[in-house]
Design a protein around this motif. Structure first.
Motif, short mmCIF file in Angstrom:
data_model
loop_
_atom_site.label_atom_id
_atom_site.label_comp_id
_atom_site.label_asym_id
_atom_site.label_seq_id
_atom_site.Cartn_x
_atom_site.Cartn_y
_atom_site.Cartn_z
N CYS A 242 42.46 49.18 22.71
CA CYS A 242 43.36 48.93 21.60
C CYS A 242 43.44 50.14 20.68
O CYS A 242 42.45 50.78 20.39
CB CYS A 242 42.88 47.69 20.84
SG CYS A 242 43.87 47.34 19.38
N GLU A 243 44.64 50.46 20.23
CA GLU A 243 44.87 51.60 19.35
C GLU A 243 45.23 51.15 17.94
O GLU A 243 45.59 51.97 17.10
CB GLU A 243 46.03 52.45 19.90
CG GLU A 243 45.73 53.16 21.19
CD GLU A 243 45.04 54.49 20.95
OE1 GLU A 243 45.74 55.48 20.70
OE2 GLU A 243 43.80 54.53 21.00
N CYS A 244 45.17 49.84 17.72
CA CYS A 244 45.54 49.33 16.40
C CYS A 244 44.53 49.75 15.34
O CYS A 244 43.38 50.04 15.66
CB CYS A 244 45.60 47.79 16.42
SG CYS A 244 46.92 47.13 17.42
N HIS B 9 47.92 49.55 24.60
CA HIS B 9 46.55 50.05 24.75
C HIS B 9 46.55 51.40 25.46
O HIS B 9 47.40 51.65 26.33
CB HIS B 9 45.72 49.05 25.56
CG HIS B 9 45.36 47.82 24.77
ND1 HIS B 9 44.15 47.16 24.92
CD2 HIS B 9 46.03 47.12 23.83
CE1 HIS B 9 44.12 46.11 24.11
NE2 HIS B 9 45.26 46.06 23.43
N CYS C 13 47.89 42.14 20.65
CA CYS C 13 47.96 42.90 19.40
C CYS C 13 49.30 43.63 19.34
O CYS C 13 50.18 43.41 20.15
CB CYS C 13 46.79 43.88 19.34
SG CYS C 13 46.87 45.14 20.63
N ASP C 14 49.42 44.55 18.38
CA ASP C 14 50.70 45.22 18.15
C ASP C 14 50.88 46.50 18.95
O ASP C 14 51.96 47.09 18.92
CB ASP C 14 50.84 45.56 16.66
CG ASP C 14 50.96 44.29 15.83
OD1 ASP C 14 51.48 43.29 16.38
OD2 ASP C 14 50.54 44.28 14.67
N CYS C 15 49.82 46.97 19.61
CA CYS C 15 49.95 48.32 20.20
C CYS C 15 50.05 48.27 21.71
O CYS C 15 49.88 47.23 22.33
CB CYS C 15 48.73 49.16 19.81
SG CYS C 15 47.22 48.72 20.71
N CYS D 85 41.09 44.27 19.11
CA CYS D 85 41.52 43.68 20.37
C CYS D 85 40.59 44.13 21.50
O CYS D 85 40.18 45.30 21.55
CB CYS D 85 42.96 44.10 20.64
SG CYS D 85 43.78 43.14 21.89
ZN LIG Z 1 46.11 46.97 19.74
#
Ligand SMILES: [Zn+2]
Ligand SMILES: [Zn+2]
Length: 384
Positions: A75-77, A61, A57-59, A82
């Protein structure tokens, strides 16, 4: 821009050259095993972890602790789809580059000498010495061009002489730093060009660096290198000191002439003669002065010749003109300005003459002592 993973690129990619192992594994790529010896846990634990899921993903974690031996990175998205990543406590340890160990391996590979002295740069580490002059060699891990320029500047100031600065790659070698290298006589080397990781903690030279080092030595020995520059500055300082000495001796000499009243004759000279005299003093001789005064050369000569029949003060004036011609050269701009200022020449003509003599000294400092003696003799003979 996609970077090729590896030791050299990783050292500039990670802002603090410290990260969890998962990150190092990603940055080091195939060199992870060989480069791992340069990493040490720095005692910190990371509160985040890169996404190592198959489709990342984009973040980063966030690390959460379920139990002392059971951690996860969540995951923080937005949406947070995720999967959490299960971690061991060791997975969140932060590993930092052991710059001393890395520097030592680099030093051996480049066949440089052990460092002389221990002072580091602000952001760089002294890792070696090089050549007969034992120039200091520093290793810097810049994360951008500004950081490298800043460190270069700092080293120029603190080392005060030539040095070698090593960086992992040439990615941050800007034009600014390139120009600084030439101006200040240091050598900047991107290690990725010269050293390849060949095994656990070892490098091989993959291109001959000797030519580059020889060129640097040459630059220092001849061109605008700092060694030469420093020598030049030393010579210049000596010269300035000598000139100052000569100047103060000349000043004293001129003061003495003034004190002896040798310029006193000037107080008794009429306005026209003063003007002519000053013009001759400024331009050097009668011929040039007549052009400046827009006067016929023969007219001025006749006037000056007539001084010798007008009493001793005027004879002194004529002697001064003769002496002035022997000195040659143009008087300084400052003097010319003073001449142009009618106000000043009214004030104290003998003092003005003294200033003029001092000004003329700049034209011919070589044998000024003898020149002053000549003038003193001529004036003394004229007024006695
Ligand atoms: Zn994420
Ligand atoms: Zn993720």
């Amino acid at each position: 821009m996609k970077r090729k993973p590896g030791l050299w690129t990783s050292l500039e990619a990670l802002p603090t050259a410290a990260a969890v192992l998962a990150e190092w594994r990603r940055e080091l790529g195939s060199e992870f095993d060989a480069a791992r010896v340069f990493l040490n846990p720095n005692g910190e634990q990371s509160s985040s972890h890169p996404c190592t899921n198959r489709f990342p993903c984009d973040c980063r974690h966030r690390v959460v602790m379920h139990a002392p031996d059971r951690l996860a990175a969540v995951c923080e998205c937005d949406g947070g789809s995720c999967e959490p990543i299960e971690l061991q406590p060791t997975d969140v340890l932060v590993w930092a580059v052991d710059v001393v160990k890395l520097g030592e391996a680099v030093r051996r590979a480049l066949k440089f000498q052990s460092p002389v002295g221990s002072a580091n740069g602000e952001q760089s580490t002294r890792i070696a010495a090089r050549g007969a002059a034992k120039l200091p060699v520093f290793l810097h891990l810049p994360h951008d061009a500004a950081a490298l320029a800043g460190e270069s500047e700092q080293l120029v100031a603190s080392v005060g002489g030539p040095f070698v600065l090593l960086t992992p790659t040439e990615a941050h070698h800007s034009k600014t730093v390139g120009a600084m290298q030439v101006r200040h006589g240091f050598l900047l080397l991107g290690l990725s060009r010269w050293l390849a990781v060949s095994g656990a903690g070892a490098f091989t030279l993959h291109e001959q660096i000797d030519a580059v080092l020889a060129a640097f030595d040459q630059r220092l020995a001849s061109g605008p290198g700092l060694v030469k520059t420093v020598e030049r500055i030393d010579r210049h300082m000596e010269l300035v000191a000598k000139q100052k000495l000569d100047l103060s001796a000349a000043k004293a000499r001129i003061e003495q002439m003034h004190g002896d009243g040798l310029f006193g004759f000037a107080a008794k000279i009429d306005r026209e003669a003063r003007d002519l005299f000053l013009a001759i003093l400024a331009s050097g001789d009668v011929a040039k002065a007549s052009r400046d005064l827009d006067m016929k050369d023969s007219t001025l000569r006749t006037k000056v010749a007539a001084w010798r029949k007008r009493g001793k003060e005027y004879v002194a004036l004529a002697e001064f003109v003769r002496w002035r011609k022997a000195i040659k050269g143009q008087a300084g701009v400052e003097f010319a300005k003073r001449l142009a200022s009618g106000a000043e020449r009214e004030v104290d003509f003998p003092s003005l003459i003294r200033d003029a003599v001092e000004e003329l000294e700049m034209l011919d400092p070589e044998n000024w002592e003898a020149q002053c003696s000549n003038l003193a003799d001529a004036l003394r003979a004229a007024v006695s």
